[in-house]
Enzyme design. Structure first.
Site, PDB file in Angstrom:
ATOM      1  N   TYR A  86       0.848  -1.187   0.000  1.00  0.00           N
ATOM      2  CA  TYR A  86       0.000   0.000   0.000  1.00  0.00           C
ATOM      3  C   TYR A  86       0.887   1.241   0.000  1.00  0.00           C
ATOM      4  CZ  TYR A  86      -3.038   3.728   1.612  1.00  0.00           C
ATOM      5  OH  TYR A  86      -3.717   4.918   1.703  1.00  0.00           O
ATOM      6  N   GLU A 117      -3.876   7.304  -3.723  1.00  0.00           N
ATOM      7  CA  GLU A 117      -3.339   6.042  -3.217  1.00  0.00           C
ATOM      8  C   GLU A 117      -3.296   4.955  -4.274  1.00  0.00           C
ATOM      9  OE1 GLU A 117      -5.827   5.001   0.228  1.00  0.00           O
ATOM     10  OE2 GLU A 117      -7.154   3.880  -1.064  1.00  0.00           O
TER      11      GLU A 117
END
Ligand code: GDP
Ligand code: MN
Length: 379
Positions: free
Chosen positions: A101, A189
């Protein structure tokens, strides 16, 4: 403003983030064609403004064009968290060895962008944050200096140990930051950023939210707006320059200025009522704004009474009164209305109201008490 994954992928790839080849289609036959063109395993992905599409069945791998068509048939029209899937992405699928991530958000507390990276990628990052927060590394970025190569490398080293993989991830970390600042995002993201068994790095999901206040300088991004993720009343309010937030109560409010709007909601609660909305008509008060505001509020079936609470400064009370009269001429509201106008040109406003058999309440307390009582009687 939210944009779709395919649009975020477009922005990221402009900034040089490695993104697998993809195309967006709205027809299963086209999904098959794209799969044929790619000629390998593909992934078919729902394009809706929510996360967790994988878990909801909106992300499916297809080994053959046949399968891609089948998945597209199943996913198109699917309901994911209340949104209907109108388009799917067909993308070159990659083999996954690790899922990471990487993301940036604007942190209001530190007033900085904060970089977050985690080796626990692929899954719901909110869940990681709740259960194993130590697995998320946070790094505030000095917005004046930007993100240095050394900082990017340090963040990348939290994710992997192989030197050339770390180097490739660091490049993505830097480019994601460039994309974040360059597009005036409030969030950017990649989840997951994957490493393949042959140690290539790819961003296979992308999410970018744009700061609404900066959209005026990104007409290309403004053009990406998808109204299907926005309700009709929200769209009208936005187009008219009103800030509107729907709430659960039954007292509709039309107010000028965010501070007065907050206060009005507080006073409604104080008198035992529940506001149906926050609505700030802003600093100027054209009749069109007032009409739109009334339309929006009366289209909410929960609303039982309406309060118009204006403190005239730059906003002139007579303008508001005229707007109100014009708005009422156009349509019958069918709901009790309480008006309180004070400040600039309040006297003229009072005359205009009187000509139409309306009257301004003397004080905010009086107005609110009355409007709450009227809502109660209607209920
Ligand atoms: P989200 O569930 O909405 O976040 O959608 P993602 O794009 O993140 O996809 C969910 C999951 O599907 C990923 O975490 C992967 O495990 C899987 N997935 C997505 N794309 C690919 C791909 O190209 N190859 C493989 N093997 N799995 C993929
Ligand atoms: Mn994802």
């Amino acid at each position: 403003m939210k944009i779709h994954e395919y649009q975020a992928r477009g922005i990221l790839s402009e900034y040089g983030v490695p993104i697998p080849r993809f195309e967006v289609v709205d027809d299963p036959g086209d999904a098959r064609r794209v799969a044929e063109e790619i000629g390998r395993m593909v992934v078919v992905k729902a394009q809706v403004h929510v996360g967790g599409r994988g878990k909801a069945g909106g992300v499916k791998l297809a080994k053959t064009p046949d399968e891609a068509e089948k998945h597209a048939t199943a996913i198109l029209g699917m309901d994911i968290k209340g949104l209907t899937v109108e388009r799917v992405m067909v993308a070159d699928a990659v083999d996954i060895e690790s899922e990471y991530y990487v993301g940036i958000v604007v942190d209001r507390a530190t007033k900085r962008p904060v970089y977050m990276v985690s080796a626990a990628g692929g899954v719901d990052i909110e869940e990681v944050a709740a259960t194993t927060p130590e697995r998320i590394h946070k790094h505030p970025v000095d917005p004046d200096k930007g993100l240095s190569t050394a900082e990017a490398q340090e963040l990348a080293a939290k994710l992997d140990t192989r030197p050339h993989v770390v180097r490739d991830i660091a490049v993505v970390v830097e480019k994601l930051y460039d994309a974040f600042t360059g597009s005036d995002a409030s969030l950017a993201e990649i989840n997951p950023l994957v490493v393949t068994p042959d140690e290539q790095v790819w961003a296979i999901d992308a999410k970018i939210n744009i700061d609404d206040n900066a959209l005026f300088r990104h007409p290309d991004i403004e053009a990406m707006r998808d109204p299907s993720g926005e309700t009709d009343d929200l769209r009208r309010a936005r187009e008219m320059g009103l800030s509107y937030v729907k709430l659960e109560g039954d007292v509709g409010c039309i107010v000028n200025g965010a501070g007065l709007a907050m206060t009005t909601m507080d006073v409604i609660k104080y008198y035992g009522g529940e506001p149906a909305n926050f609505l700030d008509i802003g600093g100027s008060s054209s009749p069109e704004k007032m009409q739109t505001a009334i339309d929006i509020i009366t289209s909410d079936p929960n609303v039982k009474s309406i309060l118009i609470n204006i403190f005239g400064g730059i906003t002139r009370c007579d303008d508001v009164a005229r707007g109100l009269v014009a708005a009422l001429k156009e349509r019958s509201v069918g709901l009790p209305l309480v008006v309180r106008l004070t400040g600039t040109n309040a006297e003229e406003a009072g005359q205009i109201l009187a000509e139409h058999e309306m009257k301004s309440a003397e004080t905010m307390d009086e107005a609110v008490e009355k409007v709450v009582e009227l809502a109660r009687r209607q209920a």
